[in-house]
Design a protein around this motif. Structure first.
Motif, short mmCIF file in Angstrom:
data_model
loop_
_atom_site.label_atom_id
_atom_site.label_comp_id
_atom_site.label_asym_id
_atom_site.label_seq_id
_atom_site.Cartn_x
_atom_site.Cartn_y
_atom_site.Cartn_z
N SER A 21 42.31 2.98 5.75
CA SER A 21 41.28 3.29 6.90
C SER A 21 40.38 2.21 7.03
O SER A 21 39.84 1.61 6.17
CB SER A 21 40.81 4.68 6.58
OG SER A 21 41.57 5.86 6.41
N CYS A 22 39.89 2.14 8.29
CA CYS A 22 38.89 1.09 8.75
C CYS A 22 38.03 1.81 9.61
O CYS A 22 38.28 2.03 10.84
CB CYS A 22 39.52 -0.14 9.39
SG CYS A 22 38.12 -1.32 9.85
N VAL A 23 36.69 1.99 9.27
CA VAL A 23 35.58 2.68 10.10
C VAL A 23 34.68 1.77 10.63
O VAL A 23 34.07 0.92 9.88
CB VAL A 23 34.93 3.78 9.31
CG1 VAL A 23 33.99 4.59 9.90
CG2 VAL A 23 35.93 4.72 8.56
N ALA A 24 34.56 1.56 11.88
CA ALA A 24 33.83 0.69 12.73
C ALA A 24 32.45 1.40 12.89
O ALA A 24 32.51 2.85 13.15
CB ALA A 24 34.23 0.32 13.89
N SER A 25 31.31 0.77 12.76
CA SER A 25 30.26 1.35 13.35
C SER A 25 29.40 0.09 14.13
O SER A 25 29.73 -0.91 13.83
CB SER A 25 29.25 1.91 12.21
OG SER A 25 28.97 1.06 11.13
N GLY A 26 28.22 0.57 14.79
CA GLY A 26 27.42 -0.70 15.48
C GLY A 26 28.10 -0.44 16.87
O GLY A 26 27.92 0.69 17.57
N ARG A 27 28.31 -1.63 17.35
CA ARG A 27 28.56 -1.71 18.84
C ARG A 27 29.99 -1.50 18.91
O ARG A 27 30.60 -2.37 19.51
CB ARG A 27 28.16 -2.97 19.45
CG ARG A 27 26.55 -3.19 19.56
CD ARG A 27 26.27 -4.16 20.73
NE ARG A 27 26.64 -3.54 22.08
CZ ARG A 27 25.97 -2.91 22.76
NH1 ARG A 27 24.93 -2.73 22.69
NH2 ARG A 27 26.43 -2.58 24.07
N ALA A 74 37.98 8.67 18.84
CA ALA A 74 36.39 7.95 19.38
C ALA A 74 36.75 6.53 19.17
O ALA A 74 35.83 5.70 19.60
CB ALA A 74 35.58 8.64 18.28
N LYS A 75 37.89 6.00 18.87
CA LYS A 75 38.13 4.57 19.01
C LYS A 75 37.28 3.93 17.98
O LYS A 75 36.96 2.55 18.09
CB LYS A 75 38.03 3.80 20.43
CG LYS A 75 38.92 4.58 21.30
CD LYS A 75 38.84 3.97 22.59
CE LYS A 75 39.71 4.61 23.58
NZ LYS A 75 39.57 4.31 25.01
N SER A 76 36.91 4.52 16.97
CA SER A 76 36.06 3.90 15.95
C SER A 76 36.71 3.77 14.57
O SER A 76 36.04 3.04 13.60
CB SER A 76 34.75 4.62 15.77
OG SER A 76 35.04 6.07 15.06
N THR A 77 37.76 4.39 14.39
CA THR A 77 38.59 4.22 12.99
C THR A 77 39.97 3.86 13.43
O THR A 77 40.52 4.50 14.16
CB THR A 77 38.46 5.35 12.19
OG1 THR A 77 37.20 5.68 11.97
CG2 THR A 77 39.29 5.36 11.06
N VAL A 78 40.60 2.82 12.48
CA VAL A 78 41.96 2.51 12.61
C VAL A 78 42.67 2.79 11.46
O VAL A 78 41.91 2.53 10.28
CB VAL A 78 41.85 0.97 13.02
CG1 VAL A 78 43.23 0.66 12.84
CG2 VAL A 78 41.42 0.69 14.48
N PHE A 79 43.80 3.41 11.52
CA PHE A 79 44.62 3.58 10.21
C PHE A 79 45.74 2.72 10.41
O PHE A 79 46.29 2.32 11.17
CB PHE A 79 44.93 4.95 10.21
CG PHE A 79 43.84 6.10 10.48
CD1 PHE A 79 43.49 6.37 11.96
CD2 PHE A 79 43.05 6.56 9.28
CE1 PHE A 79 42.47 7.40 12.00
CE2 PHE A 79 42.01 7.54 9.77
CZ PHE A 79 41.47 7.80 10.84
N LEU A 80 46.09 2.48 9.05
CA LEU A 80 47.52 1.62 8.73
C LEU A 80 48.22 2.59 7.68
O LEU A 80 47.89 2.45 6.78
CB LEU A 80 47.26 0.49 8.34
CG LEU A 80 48.44 -0.56 8.21
CD1 LEU A 80 49.33 -0.79 9.49
CD2 LEU A 80 48.28 -1.77 7.55
N GLN A 81 49.27 3.33 8.51
CA GLN A 81 50.13 4.00 7.82
C GLN A 81 51.27 3.02 7.14
O GLN A 81 51.96 2.54 8.02
CB GLN A 81 50.77 5.04 8.34
CG GLN A 81 51.60 6.00 7.55
CD GLN A 81 51.13 6.98 6.42
OE1 GLN A 81 50.04 7.40 6.62
NE2 GLN A 81 51.87 6.67 5.34
N MET A 82 51.37 3.05 5.90
CA MET A 82 52.48 1.87 5.41
C MET A 82 53.50 2.93 4.70
O MET A 82 53.21 3.72 3.53
CB MET A 82 51.75 1.15 4.42
CG MET A 82 50.52 0.37 5.22
SD MET A 82 49.84 -0.99 3.95
CE MET A 82 49.17 0.15 2.75
#
Length: 118
Positions: A21-27, A74-82
Motif C-alpha cells: 500500500s502507498c498512501v499519499a497526502s498533501g496536494r 479517493a485516488k490517494s492510495t495505490v495498492f500493488l497486489q502481488m
C-alpha cells in the motif's frame, strides 16, 4: 508537496501473495500517476507497475498477469497486489507519485522490502 507512506513488505514463500500500500497526502489533486519501482541487490531499479489518474495501468512484462495495481476511489492510495511471487521478485519496492503543479515533479515514498524465499 506530496507525502507517501508505504507498507506491506514482508517475507513470503514462492507462490505466495503480498499486497503493498502507498498512501499519499498533501496536494493529492496534483497527482497525475502513481506506481511502484523495485530494485534488487546488484540490479538497476525497474518499473513494476504504474497507474494513471484515469485508471490506466501499465506493467513490466516480468510481472504481467501476476501483479495488479489499483487505487482507491479517493485516488490517494495505490495498492500493488502481488500473486504467485517468485524469488526474482525479491527487491526493495518504492512507491512514487508524479505531479503536475506549476511544473512536473516526482515524489518518492520509503522503500519496503519484499523477500521471496522458502
Amino acid at each position: 508537496q506530496v507525502q507517501l507512506v508505504v507498507s506491506g513488505g514482508d517475507l513470503v514463500q514462492p507462490g505466495g501473495s503480498l499486497r503493498l500500500s502507498c498512501v499519499a497526502s498533501g496536494r493529492i489533486d496534483s497527482i497525475t500517476d502513481m506506481g511502484w519501482h523495485r530494485q534488487a541487490p546488484g540490479k538497476q531499479r525497474e518499473l513494476g507497475a504504474q497507474i494513471t489518474i484515469a485508471g490506466f495501468a501499465v506493467y513490466d512484462v516480468s510481472v504481467q498477469g501476476r501483479f495488479t495495481i489499483s487505487r482507491d476511489s479517493a485516488k490517494s492510495t495505490v495498492f500493488l497486489q502481488m500473486n504467485n511471487l517468485k524469488p526474482e521478485d525479491a527487491a526493495v519496492y518504492s512507491c512514487y507519485a508524479n505531479t503536475d503543479y506549476y511544473g512536473r515533479r516526482t515524489y518518492w515514498g520509503q522503500g519496503t522490502q519484499v523477500t521471496v524465499s522458502s
